[in-house]
Motif scaffolding. Sequence first.
Motif, mmCIF file in Angstrom:
data_model
loop_
_atom_site.group_PDB
_atom_site.id
_atom_site.type_symbol
_atom_site.label_atom_id
_atom_site.label_comp_id
_atom_site.label_asym_id
_atom_site.label_seq_id
_atom_site.Cartn_x
_atom_site.Cartn_y
_atom_site.Cartn_z
ATOM 1 N N LEU A 131 57.709 92.598 114.090
ATOM 2 C CA LEU A 131 58.925 92.038 113.487
ATOM 3 C C LEU A 131 58.618 90.649 112.964
ATOM 4 N N GLY B 145 42.996 78.458 116.228
ATOM 5 C CA GLY B 145 43.516 79.808 116.464
ATOM 6 C C GLY B 145 42.896 80.923 115.643
ATOM 7 N N VAL C 299 57.134 87.028 105.766
ATOM 8 C CA VAL C 299 56.185 88.100 105.430
ATOM 9 C C VAL C 299 54.928 87.879 106.258
HETATM 10 C C1 LIG Z 1 47.427 73.652 108.235
HETATM 11 C C2 LIG Z 1 46.756 74.375 109.345
HETATM 12 C C3 LIG Z 1 45.361 74.398 109.415
HETATM 13 C C4 LIG Z 1 44.725 75.076 110.446
HETATM 14 N N1 LIG Z 1 43.356 75.203 110.412
HETATM 15 C C5 LIG Z 1 42.729 75.979 111.339
HETATM 16 C C6 LIG Z 1 41.352 76.241 111.237
HETATM 17 O O1 LIG Z 1 40.688 75.848 110.279
HETATM 18 N N2 LIG Z 1 40.771 76.972 112.240
HETATM 19 C C7 LIG Z 1 41.479 77.449 113.289
HETATM 20 O O2 LIG Z 1 40.909 78.086 114.174
HETATM 21 N N3 LIG Z 1 42.817 77.273 113.363
HETATM 22 C C8 LIG Z 1 43.455 76.571 112.398
HETATM 23 N N4 LIG Z 1 44.806 76.422 112.443
HETATM 24 C C9 LIG Z 1 45.544 77.122 113.492
HETATM 25 C C10 LIG Z 1 45.627 78.623 113.201
HETATM 26 O O3 LIG Z 1 45.962 78.832 111.858
HETATM 27 C C11 LIG Z 1 46.680 79.224 114.115
HETATM 28 O O4 LIG Z 1 46.342 78.923 115.462
HETATM 29 C C12 LIG Z 1 46.798 80.735 113.987
HETATM 30 O O5 LIG Z 1 46.933 81.116 112.653
HETATM 31 C C13 LIG Z 1 47.968 81.196 114.818
HETATM 32 O O6 LIG Z 1 48.267 82.516 114.505
HETATM 33 P P1 LIG Z 1 49.613 83.141 115.072
HETATM 34 O O7 LIG Z 1 49.678 84.529 114.602
HETATM 35 O O8 LIG Z 1 49.668 82.913 116.535
HETATM 36 O O9 LIG Z 1 50.766 82.246 114.438
HETATM 37 P P2 LIG Z 1 51.355 82.255 112.941
HETATM 38 O O10 LIG Z 1 50.336 82.616 111.947
HETATM 39 O O11 LIG Z 1 52.055 80.968 112.761
HETATM 40 O O12 LIG Z 1 52.374 83.460 112.965
HETATM 41 C C14 LIG Z 1 53.609 83.396 113.594
HETATM 42 C C15 LIG Z 1 54.545 84.265 112.779
HETATM 43 O O13 LIG Z 1 55.778 84.390 113.482
HETATM 44 C C16 LIG Z 1 56.810 84.422 112.534
HETATM 45 N N5 LIG Z 1 58.049 84.052 113.231
HETATM 46 C C17 LIG Z 1 58.378 82.851 113.753
HETATM 47 N N6 LIG Z 1 59.594 82.888 114.311
HETATM 48 C C18 LIG Z 1 60.039 84.157 114.152
HETATM 49 C C19 LIG Z 1 61.262 84.830 114.505
HETATM 50 N N7 LIG Z 1 62.251 84.195 115.141
HETATM 51 N N8 LIG Z 1 61.388 86.132 114.185
HETATM 52 C C20 LIG Z 1 60.388 86.806 113.540
HETATM 53 N N9 LIG Z 1 59.233 86.208 113.170
HETATM 54 C C21 LIG Z 1 59.063 84.903 113.468
HETATM 55 C C22 LIG Z 1 56.378 83.396 111.507
HETATM 56 O O14 LIG Z 1 57.038 83.582 110.259
HETATM 57 C C23 LIG Z 1 54.886 83.652 111.435
HETATM 58 O O15 LIG Z 1 54.532 84.558 110.404
HETATM 59 C C24 LIG Z 1 45.485 75.723 111.458
HETATM 60 C C25 LIG Z 1 46.878 75.675 111.404
HETATM 61 C C26 LIG Z 1 47.506 75.011 110.362
HETATM 62 C C27 LIG Z 1 49.007 74.998 110.294
#
Ligand SMILES: Cc1cc2nc3c(=O)[nH]c(=O)nc-3n(C[C@H](O)[C@H](O)[C@H](O)COP(=O)(O)OP(=O)(O)OC[C@H]3O[C@@H](n4cnc5c(N)ncnc54)[C@H](O)[C@@H]3O)c2cc1C
Length: 456
Positions: free
Chosen positions: A59, A379, A63
């Motif tokens: 969910l 991450g 996107v």
């Molecule tokens: C600018 C930037 C640079 C970075 N550079 C690096 C790097 O070079 N190397 C590295 O290892 N890490 C890096 N990171 C960290 C890494 O990108 C993240 O740790 C990783 O992508 C996390 O993945 P995730 O799926 O846990 O979170 P996310 O990719 O943030 O996914 C979470 C998802 O949940 C969705 N969501 C949120 N709330 C809700 C809700 N209430 N209902 C439904 N959906 C919801 C969001 O829309 C999002 O798509 C960086 C982060 C940023 C912001």
Amino acid sequence: MSYEQVSFWHASADEDWTPRPPLPGDLDVDVAVVGAGYTGLWTAYYLAESDPTLSVAVLESEVAGFGASGRNGGWCSALFPAELPALSALADRESALAQHAAMRATVDEVARVAAAEGIDAHVAKGGTIRLARGPAQLARARAEVDEARHWGRDADDLRLLDAEGAGRIVRAEGVAGATYTPDCAAIHPARLVRGLARAAERRGVTIHEHTRVTGIAPREVRTDRGTVRATTVVRATEGFTAQLPGQRRTSIPVYSLVIATEPLPAVTWDEIGLARRETFSDFRHLIVYGQRTADDRIVFGGRGAPYHAGSRIDPAFDRDDVVFARILAGLVDLFPVLRGVRVTHAWGGPLGVPRDWCASVGLDPSTGLAWAGGYVGDGVATTNLAGRTLRDLILGRDTGLTRLPWVNHRSPRWEPEPLRWLGVNAARLAFAAADREEALTRRPSLLARAVAPLVS
Ligand SMILES: Cc1cc2nc3c(=O)[nH]c(=O)nc-3n(C[C@H](O)[C@H](O)[C@H](O)COP(=O)(O)OP(=O)(O)OC[C@H]3O[C@@H](n4cnc5c(N)ncnc54)[C@H](O)[C@@H]3O)c2cc1C
């Protein structure tokens, strides 16, 4: 703003960003995953691969790849936010080293799946060079390598380079030495996350986009489109977690901001180097990170954007011209040949920081609630380890992954506001001041040493 405009990566992913259909109404599944970033999608992918009979629904409020996973710096690295002493304190020395080894292997696992699934994520495993610019930074580089040796990490894992050795990889200004690790691949983050979404779908996972989760409870996810009942619910919302009811103090959203230059000509690359697309950084306190993209740009980012009171998230916070100007100045300071370079894209986004800086993954079998996150900007690879670990936990398997120290670790909660706002922003300003001080005095900053224990 359209999804193509979120970041350079979104614009260059060769994607149709038309959202998938939302949740059509109430639903019963085995596993409901909240969030379609790497964490949620790796979990769904590995679950569906291991047990094709499971029903898995993801969910997503926007996107797939809207969050940090689509817009990061593209370092797929073995870095884990908690260092070996902290991991060892959670378990023991051997387990801490097992986690480090698992992270190193994860870099290759991401590349393996990308290749196996036909995901053209522009993967180049050139390693990371971290420059020491000046004596204060060189002292930290030496200390880091000494510490690595103390843990039995050899030169194939992390090594010290002198200025000449560093210059064979990258030619930057004022370099006194560097560290080099082979354990990092430069990737195109949006291509990886979008390809992963399709790979999960091919294995039977359903992704519902434009479906906002409004509450998570045992065996139940409430959304603006209906209620999903599930044996297991996985919270994979990382930097957005504080927005969910009951999670305000679980982790804070810290903004990282990034710029992309225009493609640079071959003569400029002859001067700079990075021939194997090594990712690069230096030993300043306020983290910066860069990569040479497959189309010969530099993507360069850094921390330093303000933390917003109440852990607020707003698309407006993704863009801050003052911070972008500082990031560009930092890049030109590293590579003066880039003076006057055109910046074509600038963006940012929130990443999740738990109070003890230690990412965690876990499942409470009594409630069926699972989670992973708190990667503090490390991450890209860690989410893959999280996905495989959640697979094993959910399938009830006792494996080497489920015994790693970060599994079922519970970070303390953040302080209530306004303490949180005061503390986080004071630390941010102190680190920026420490970097300026070290550039002037060329001695390690006492201020940074005083603040460091408060933020870990
Ligand atoms: C600018 C930037 C640079 C970075 N550079 C690096 C790097 O070079 N190397 C590295 O290892 N890490 C890096 N990171 C960290 C890494 O990108 C993240 O740790 C990783 O992508 C996390 O993945 P995730 O799926 O846990 O979170 P996310 O990719 O943030 O996914 C979470 C998802 O949940 C969705 N969501 C949120 N709330 C809700 C809700 N209430 N209902 C439904 N959906 C919801 C969001 O829309 C999002 O798509 C960086 C982060 C940023 C912001």
